[in-house]
Design an enzyme around this catalytic site. Structure first.
Site, PDB file in Angstrom:
ATOM      1  N   VAL A 147       0.758  -1.221   0.202  1.00 34.63           N
ATOM      2  CA  VAL A 147      -0.412  -0.394  -0.235  1.00 34.63           C
ATOM      3  C   VAL A 147       0.905   1.151   0.026  1.00 34.63           C
ATOM      4  O   VAL A 147       0.088   2.089  -1.048  1.00 34.63           O
ATOM      5  CB  VAL A 147      -0.997  -0.082   1.388  1.00 34.63           C
ATOM      6  N   HIS A 148       2.046   1.370   0.979  1.00 35.48           N
ATOM      7  CA  HIS A 148       2.636   2.973   0.620  1.00 35.48           C
ATOM      8  C   HIS A 148       3.175   2.550  -0.761  1.00 35.48           C
ATOM      9  O   HIS A 148       3.450   3.280  -1.226  1.00 35.48           O
ATOM     10  CB  HIS A 148       3.952   2.115   1.680  1.00 35.48           C
ATOM     11  N   GLU A 149       4.067   1.212  -1.279  1.00 36.25           N
ATOM     12  CA  GLU A 149       4.691   1.444  -2.044  1.00 36.25           C
ATOM     13  C   GLU A 149       3.599   2.083  -3.321  1.00 36.25           C
ATOM     14  O   GLU A 149       3.544   2.552  -4.603  1.00 36.25           O
ATOM     15  CB  GLU A 149       5.841  -0.173  -3.253  1.00 36.25           C
TER      16      GLU A 149
END
Length: 646
Positions: A582-584
């Site tokens: 999700v962060h990427e």
């Protein structure tokens, strides 16, 4: 000095679950109790009692709490003779509010409640982890007695004074260099000049579309679909479509990074809310179906006539162990309710494949096998006890039956849930009695003010660095030449990005969530813990964002264990992996390219967390906190520099 909760006694049931509800925060200051009093026992054996009737909860001091970290030498030398506890009437008959400002007392009460709840529900691999919600304030909230009397309160004042002086300095430089205290305000123009209304309409449509989950759950409750069949598949496909379509709109409109960050973060918030709402209600729908099936079997059993002598095909009478386990020994179901686990899976509706005493009874009743009077009586008690267990599951945290499943599947309930500052769905939460509108105005003003400070800092210290890196790329500098600029880019953004990170955390978890909590009268303000004291990355992951942590704990970590039978280590890896993806994805939306830097650094928290538990780091809290702050200091600027240059 540490305390242990030795027993919970005389809980009033009257068709309701315990009203102790909660998230995993440590700073609870108020607890709703259905008991009438508390007895606190000191080490010396003397006791101080505050009671309103004969009923009570017993809190007993012990030399140490085996579930908690043993006290250090300073704690051992600091023995207090008493802890102040205030018990007030809540306005509801038989219910009182317990207030205790002592942090040790609060921590031990919460952990004790969670341990007791775990004992009552059994230690099986439940589909959903039972979280406890309590009344509490955030650390920096002026309503928090601990925050107002903190020995570090002066540093909080110093920080905001420094922010004010920094803004004055930036305004003076803008006036001297550009003739305006606001400067060129490029970031502000990015936010308001293009597609602002389109973004607002998109966000509104995105929020409105989440009602799909309510429609699906109502269809399941009415029997048009089953959650274990097509229900969960439809919901999962919808969630994928929901995220992909919104992100596609941001790419199609070529939004600026300000619009993109807002939309992408909000789409994931709404995704988690939909997932928690649908999967918890989907689970309850299976419990509801099981209860209906057992009620049908109970009706069939009542119509059967007892045989004087069972035939050869009659089922074997329940053993003494089974009778004792299911409450068939003559005691009422309510008496045995919390001394046993459910005889079968609470959500199973396939008795032909289920291996349990209840399934055996159901199959015998369905086959109309001859039963004698003793067997019919035992079967009746077993079914009634199991139905009582399922009723309790459907009631959840409700103190009344008005909102238990499926009565909770209403539009007002869904809208209320959508606005609550939590990502874990429950049938009921602790609420305040009224809204303090002056508090709402204060926090709303703080939200706008901090956002304004962030814009000014970004404009003065971050935007020029980014523009220079972009100019170098457009000028044709080679990758090798740009690599040489990386250390300077990182050093230029070290302090501004750390400051922006702190302000972004403060504006969301202290200001914005408190506004939502006050408007919805949501009493559990445990949105974060003292993450600044973290000595390991797993502690930081637990404390800096409690709403997301609780969501991952219930719907990723524990669901991986219960649904996919993963080990704790495997479930931990899956949780970190999902977070890293999700962060990427957010970085991909911002920079329109996949590099994997943030993905790799997120996963690196797993070995770093393991390292913090080794003999080398164990007990070296100062060193652990230094390593944590070095990573938090360098990480954002390093990641931003890498995505800009490469």
């Amino acid at each position: 000095m540490s305390y242990a909760l030795s027993g919970l006694a005389s809980r009033k049931r009257s068709g309701s679950e315990d009203s102790w509800s909660s998230s995993e925060g440590r700073d609870a200051s108020m607890l709703n109790v259905e008991t009438a009093g508390i007895v606190a026992t000191s080490r010396s054996g003397a006791s101080t009692t505050s009671t309103a009737s004969d009923e009570g909860v017993v809190l007993e001091a012990s030399r140490h709490n085996t579930a908690e970290k043993p006290p250090n030498n300073k704690e051992k030398g600091r023995r207090r003779k008493s802890v102040q506890i205030i018990i007030e009437e809540s306005g509801k008959k038989g219910r009182y509010t317990l207030t205790a400002d002592d942090p040790e007392f609060q921590d031990i009460v919460r952990s004790s409640i969670e341990r007791e709840a775990s004992k009552l529900s059994g230690k099986s691999r439940n589909r959903f982890r039972d979280l406890v919600f309590t009344r509490q304030f955030t650390t920096f909230d002026r309503q928090n007695p601990r925050g107002a009397h903190s020995p570090f309160y002066g540093f909080f004042t110093l920080f905001w004074l420094a922010m004010a002086l920094l803004l004055v300095k930036i305004a003076a430089n803008n006036w001297r260099n550009q003739g305006s205290v606001f400067g060129r305000a490029e970031i502000l123009h990015l936010m308001v000049d293009r597609d602002l209304m389109v973004m607002i309409l998109t966000d509104g449509g995105m929020a409105f579309s989440t009602v799909f989950g309510l429609v699906l759950q109502r269809a399941i409750a009415r029997g048009y679909l089953t959650w274990g069949g097509a229900g969960w598949i439809i919901q999962s496909l919808w969630e994928v479509f929901f995220v992909v379509s919104v992100i596609s709109v941001s790419f199609y409109r070529e939004w600026s990074w300000t619009h993109t960050v807002f939309i992408v973060l909000h789409v994931f918030v709404l995704l988690m809310k939909q997932h928690s709402y649908s999967f918890y209600n989907g689970y309850l729908s299976r419990v509801y179906r099981r209860r209906k099936l057992l009620e049908q079997k109970l009706e069939q059993l009542e119509e059967m006539e007892a045989q004087e002598t069972p035939g050869d095909t009659s089922p074997t009478p329940p053993t003494e162990e089974a009778i004792s386990a299911t409450g068939m020994d003559g005691a009422s179901p309510s008496t045995k309710l919390h001394h046993r686990r459910s005889i079968g899976p609470k959500y199973s509706t396939n008795f032909s494949k289920e291996q349990s005493e209840i399934a055996t009874m159901a199959k015998a009743i369905e086959a109309r096998e001859p039963l004698n009077a003793e067997q019919i009586q035992a079967f009746t008690r077993g079914l009634e006890t199991e139905i009582t267990i399922l009723d309790e599951e459907l009631r959840g945290k409700c103190t009344t039956t008005g909102n238990c499943y499926p009565n909770n599947l209403t539009l007002p309930n869904f809208i209320d849930w959508t606005c609550l500052p939590t990502l874990v769905y429950e049938l009921e939460y602790p609420r305040q009695d009224h809204i303090n509108w002056w508090y709402v105005a204060e926090k709303a003003a703080a939200t706008l003010g901090v956002i304004w400070i962030m814009i000014i800092i970004s404009q003065a210290y971050i935007y020029p660095v980014v523009i220079e890196v972009v100019r170098q790329k457009e000028a044709g500098l080679t990758l090798d030449q740009r690599w040489k600029e990386l250390p300077w880019v990182v050093s230029d953004m070290l302090f501004p990005l750390l400051l922006e990170q702190l302000l972004a955390w403060y504006v969301i978890w202290e200001c914005l969530l408190n506004v939502l909590a006050e408007l919805t009268r949501f009493a559990d303000r445990g949105f974060y813990g003292d993450w600044w004291n973290s000595v390991s990355w797993d502690q930081y992951a637990r404390d800096w964002n409690r709403p997301v942590h609780n969501f991952l704990l219930r719907h990723v970590y524990h669901s991986s264990i219960s649904a996919f039978h993963l080990s704790k280590m495997g479930a931990t890896f899956v949780t970190f992996l999902l977070s890293a993806v999700v962060h990427e994805l957010l970085m991909f939306c911002l920079f329109k390219k996949v590099r994997g830097y943030l993905f790799a650094l997120q996963l690196s928290q797993i070995p770093l967390a393991a390292l913090s538990k080794t003999r080398v780091m164990r007990g070296r809290d100062t060193l652990g906190n230094i390593i944590f702050w070095v990573g938090l200091f360098i990480g954002p600027s390093l990641i931003t520099g890498l995505y800009l240059i490469v």
